[in-house]
Motif scaffolding. Structure first.
Motif, PDB file in Angstrom:
ATOM      1  N   ALA A 190       0.231   1.091   3.672  1.00 42.55           N
ATOM      2  CA  ALA A 190      -1.159   0.863   3.255  1.00 42.55           C
ATOM      3  C   ALA A 190      -1.458  -0.628   3.159  1.00 42.55           C
ATOM      4  O   ALA A 190      -2.513  -1.097   3.595  1.00 42.55           O
ATOM      5  CB  ALA A 190      -1.424   1.546   1.916  1.00 42.55           C
ATOM      6  N   THR A 248      -3.716  -2.791   5.983  1.00 46.25           N
ATOM      7  CA  THR A 248      -4.880  -3.517   5.477  1.00 46.25           C
ATOM      8  C   THR A 248      -4.818  -4.982   5.894  1.00 46.25           C
ATOM      9  O   THR A 248      -5.830  -5.569   6.299  1.00 46.25           O
ATOM     10  CB  THR A 248      -4.954  -3.417   3.946  1.00 46.25           C
ATOM     11  OG1 THR A 248      -5.031  -2.037   3.566  1.00 46.25           O
ATOM     12  CG2 THR A 248      -6.173  -4.140   3.408  1.00 46.25           C
ATOM     13  N   ALA A 262      -5.611  -3.663  -1.827  1.00 43.51           N
ATOM     14  CA  ALA A 262      -4.661  -2.675  -1.315  1.00 43.51           C
ATOM     15  C   ALA A 262      -3.383  -2.655  -2.148  1.00 43.51           C
ATOM     16  O   ALA A 262      -2.831  -1.590  -2.443  1.00 43.51           O
ATOM     17  CB  ALA A 262      -4.329  -2.974   0.147  1.00 43.51           C
TER      18      ALA A 262
END
Length: 208
Positions: free
Chosen positions: A116, A120, A130
């Motif tokens: 993730a 990002t 994030a």
């Protein structure tokens, strides 16, 4: 060729999935990749790099964005589970019960921490936000995911002990990140010069 140089991570993702498909034993516990160890080291390296390249002011600004955090956690623990339930209802008898249950479990899990953050960063998004949400979803998932699973299975779920989970998050995420923040005092200029290379290393770790 220009597109491939700029998007090599996206192009390499299906290759990594294919390799995992034909060589699953390599990434299993005890396999020659030693994933039970190397994965944790890789996550720590990713967050060390993020701490080294992320300015403290940007981190503070990201932590204050409560609307963003509310939306992200809402989608993670409410939006996606409800979407999974709707799709399961729509699938009906088209898919096997085990496959449907597997997709439902996938919908109630917290977001992946390292990927993730890296994705990002690759997209040029809000990396500070994030990081905050990756840690928050991991902690919330200890409580919320078993509740969803218990409801889906119509039985009592068993919660994971909180202490070991928090300790692992501190050691693998927060500690490397703040070490990187501390190293910015001496390595800020170096990190800025090599930001692209550090991002490529992080992407390579995700593929691994």
């Amino acid at each position: 060729m220009t597109w491939l140089r700029q998007n090599w991570f996206v192009a390499a993702l299906p290759v990594a999935v294919w390799l995992a498909w034909i060589l699953p034993e390599a990434g299993a516990t005890g396999g020659w990749l030693r994933a039970e160890i190397t994965t944790k080291v890789g996550v720590a390296v990713i967050f060390l790099f993020q701490g080294l390249t992320l300015a403290a002011d940007a981190l503070k600004a990201g932590a204050k964005q409560w609307r963003l955090h509310l939306i992200v956690q809402g989608f993670t623990f409410a939006g996606f589970p409800l979407l999974g339930v709707l799709l399961d209802f729509a699938a009906g008898s088209w898919a096997s019960a085990d496959l449907r249950l597997g997709f439902l479990f996938l919908c109630v899990l917290p977001s992946t921490i390292s990927s993730a953050v890296v994705m990002t960063a690759v997209a040029g998004g809000n990396t500070a936000g994030a990081i905050f949400n990756a840690v928050a979803s991991s902690l919330l998932g200890v409580f919320l995911t078993p509740l969803w699973i218990a409801w889906l299975m119509r039985s009592t779920g068993q919660s994971v002990p909180l202490g070991p989970v928090v300790l692992e998050i501190v050691l693998l995420l927060l500690a490397p990140f703040f070490v990187g923040q501390g190293l910015r005092r001496w390595g800020r200029a170096w990190a800025e010069r090599h930001r692209r290379r550090l991002a490529n290393v992080s992407s390579g770790i995700i593929l691994f």
